[in-house]
Design a protein around this motif. Structure first.
Motif, PDB file in Angstrom:
ATOM      1  N   ARG A  81       8.855  10.076  -1.410  1.00 22.42           N
ATOM      2  CA  ARG A  81       9.585   8.869  -1.805  1.00 22.42           C
ATOM      3  C   ARG A  81      10.052   8.095  -0.588  1.00 22.42           C
ATOM      4  O   ARG A  81       9.926   6.865  -0.523  1.00 22.42           O
ATOM      5  CB  ARG A  81      10.777   9.276  -2.671  1.00 22.42           C
ATOM      6  CG  ARG A  81      11.626   8.094  -3.153  1.00 22.42           C
ATOM      7  CD  ARG A  81      12.875   8.585  -3.825  1.00 22.42           C
ATOM      8  NE  ARG A  81      13.684   9.359  -2.884  1.00 22.42           N
ATOM      9  CZ  ARG A  81      14.745  10.069  -3.228  1.00 22.42           C
ATOM     10  NH1 ARG A  81      15.147  10.106  -4.488  1.00 22.42           N
ATOM     11  NH2 ARG A  81      15.435  10.764  -2.333  1.00 22.42           N
ATOM     12  N   ARG A  84       7.062   6.401   1.016  1.00 24.75           N
ATOM     13  CA  ARG A  84       6.659   5.193   0.276  1.00 24.75           C
ATOM     14  C   ARG A  84       7.654   4.051   0.523  1.00 24.75           C
ATOM     15  O   ARG A  84       7.259   2.891   0.627  1.00 24.75           O
ATOM     16  CB  ARG A  84       6.593   5.496  -1.224  1.00 24.75           C
ATOM     17  CG  ARG A  84       5.463   6.452  -1.611  1.00 24.75           C
ATOM     18  CD  ARG A  84       4.103   5.820  -1.402  1.00 24.75           C
ATOM     19  NE  ARG A  84       3.034   6.719  -1.781  1.00 24.75           N
ATOM     20  CZ  ARG A  84       2.473   7.596  -0.985  1.00 24.75           C
ATOM     21  NH1 ARG A  84       2.865   7.674   0.292  1.00 24.75           N
ATOM     22  NH2 ARG A  84       1.497   8.383  -1.410  1.00 24.75           N
ATOM     23  N   THR A  88       6.674   0.542   2.111  1.00 26.38           N
ATOM     24  CA  THR A  88       6.970  -0.720   1.418  1.00 26.38           C
ATOM     25  C   THR A  88       7.729  -1.682   2.325  1.00 26.38           C
ATOM     26  O   THR A  88       7.443  -2.881   2.367  1.00 26.38           O
ATOM     27  CB  THR A  88       7.791  -0.425   0.156  1.00 26.38           C
ATOM     28  OG1 THR A  88       7.059   0.480  -0.685  1.00 26.38           O
ATOM     29  CG2 THR A  88       8.057  -1.699  -0.615  1.00 26.38           C
ATOM     30  N   VAL A 228       3.216   4.484  -6.585  1.00 23.15           N
ATOM     31  CA  VAL A 228       4.629   4.768  -6.854  1.00 23.15           C
ATOM     32  C   VAL A 228       4.955   4.544  -8.330  1.00 23.15           C
ATOM     33  O   VAL A 228       5.682   5.324  -8.953  1.00 23.15           O
ATOM     34  CB  VAL A 228       5.527   3.888  -5.953  1.00 23.15           C
ATOM     35  CG1 VAL A 228       6.985   4.057  -6.330  1.00 23.15           C
ATOM     36  CG2 VAL A 228       5.319   4.265  -4.493  1.00 23.15           C
ATOM     37  N   VAL A 291       9.698  -1.261  -9.835  1.00 21.88           N
ATOM     38  CA  VAL A 291      10.039   0.033  -9.220  1.00 21.88           C
ATOM     39  C   VAL A 291      11.557   0.204  -9.157  1.00 21.88           C
ATOM     40  O   VAL A 291      12.099   1.268  -9.468  1.00 21.88           O
ATOM     41  CB  VAL A 291       9.425   0.114  -7.810  1.00 21.88           C
ATOM     42  CG1 VAL A 291       9.929   1.363  -7.081  1.00 21.88           C
ATOM     43  CG2 VAL A 291       7.906   0.144  -7.895  1.00 21.88           C
TER      44      VAL A 291
END
Length: 436
Positions: A81, A84, A88, A228, A291
């Motif tokens: 996580r 990611r 991002t 994700v 998200v």
């Protein structure tokens, strides 16, 4: 039987008399059978105790291994996580830089287009000037010839041929100098126009390369977002909650949209059409908002275990089973965990305590109301540490494990209900293992 157990006599001698007891074959067989049955019962009971001890040790080892694997999986998912999130952020920074460069390129293209239009206008003006000067030269020559003829007709030989020739040469020299200046100006304008065209072609090539690079960046961002979002959507689908409902409710509850996730809007004053890159960027920002909504939705679901995995063991699952008190096959609407008395019972998600009291079959019962129409039940508690109306968070202690109500031992009965309908709690617990 008389051959196997012949009749025996047991003599008992006292001070003055001797007595005997007759042991018939049936009595001997009954005695031998009783001794054999007692010995067999001792062997079977000892075996059962040994198997129970061995099984308990195996279950503890298995629980410890599962806890270690669970913690390792939690750490791995947390690292993924974070990775990611870093990807991002880096992709968003690259996207911002690319959009700035695109804006600069568009401004340069607009400036070059304006210069080209100015050069074309200048060239047209020069051509019209050359034409006008040529026409004026021809008109001057015609007027000179007409004036010369008029003077010769009226005055005879007022001006000689040499004078007229000298005037004509002066006029021609003036016109040649003027035409030379116009020619140099035209050449300079043509050179400037050619340079502007070359620069425009170079800018167009750079724009195409920039579009290709932007396409690669957008593709990587879209793939990263899908990697994700897909697991999060699987979590909600497995928990029986619609991702659309999650997005709608979370966004309705948000006071304002994050500034970094607002759609991009660039005014071009009507000179350019809508940009495909801006449309893709807005789509990516919209997915990033999804998200964010999914992560807020996960925090509002009861996906944690209500008991510590190291100290308890699951004794009964969700579904049909034989009731331990009545012996009938009935539906078991939750999960049972057994453990020591007063083992901490934890809230599996954020919510508000709806019930905290003693009820008949459930004994000491706590009911927590969560979002999306979900309720969790914690029954047979030895103690209740919360009150009705109190807001609790995931992991807060709400009571201790006990055996109140219709119970055969110290355990926790845990239920999850969606709109009043019992569902399998394992669905939510497994969903939480994919995220936390």
């Amino acid at each position: 039987m008389e051959r196997q157990f012949p009749e025996q006599r047991l003599f008992l001698r006292s001070n003055n008399t001797t007595r005997f007891v007759r042991l018939r074959p049936v009595s001997q067989a009954v005695g031998v059978a009783s001794v054999a049955a007692f010995f067999a019962w001792g062997v079977i009971a000892t075996s059962i105790l040994l198997m129970d001890v061995i099984g308990s040790g195996t279950l503890r080892d298995q629980a410890l291994r599962e806890q270690a694997n669970y913690e390792q999986r939690l750490n791995q998912l947390a690292n993924e996580r974070d990775a990611r999130a870093r990807e991002t952020e880096a992709a968003q920074a690259r996207f911002s830089e690319a959009m700035e460069r695109i804006s600069e390129m568009q401004m340069q293209l607009l400036a070059s287009e304006e210069r080209r239009l100015e050069l074309e206008t200048g060239i047209d003006a020069i051509h019209s000037t050359i034409g006008r000067v040529s026409r004026e030269r021809d008109e001057a020559r015609a007027r000179l010839a007409e004036v010369t003829r008029t003077l010769e007709a009226e005055t005879g030989s007022t001006r000689t041929a040499a004078d007229r020739s000298r005037d004509t040469e002066q006029m021609l020299d003036y016109l040649l100098v003027a035409m030379d200046r116009v020619s140099h100006s035209t050449h300079d304008l043509n050179v400037s126009a050619e340079q502007a065209k070359n620069q425009a072609r170079h800018l167009a090539m750079e724009n195409e390369l920039l579009k290709d690079r932007n396409h690669m960046i957008f593709s990587q961002l879209e793939e990263a977002l899908e990697s994700v979002i897909a697991p999060l959507e699987r979590v909600f689908n497995s928990a029986g909650v619609s991702p659309d409902q999650i997005r709608r409710l979370v966004r309705q509850g948000a006071s304002s949209q994050t500034a970094s996730l607002r759609p991009i809007a660039i005014s071009t004053s009507g000179t350019l059409g809508p940009s495909q890159d801006i449309a893709r960027a807005n789509a990516i920002l919209d997915r990033m908002a999804d998200v964010n909504a999914y992560r807020q939705g996960i925090d509002r679901l009861p996906v944690a275990r209500p008991v510590s995995a190291a100290r308890v063991r699951e004794t009964s699952g969700f579904g049909m089973r034989r009731h331990p008190l009545t012996g009938r096959n009935t539906m078991h609407n939750g999960l049972d965990w057994a453990g020591p008395r007063n083992t901490p019972i934890l809230a599996s998600g954020d919510g508000v305590v709806k019930t905290a009291e003693r009820q008949r079959g459930y004994g000491n019962l706590v009911v927590i109301q969560h979002d999306f129409g979900i309720e969790t039940y914690y029954a047979h508690l030895n103690s209740i540490d919360v009150r009705a109306g109190q807001r609790v968070s995931r992991g807060d202690r709400i009571g201790g494990m006990g055996t109140t109500g219709a119970s055969t031992g110290v355990h926790l009965h845990y239920e999850v209900r969606v709109n009043g309908r019992p569902v399998n709690p394992h669905t939510y617990i497994r969903a939480g293992q994919h995220v936390f």
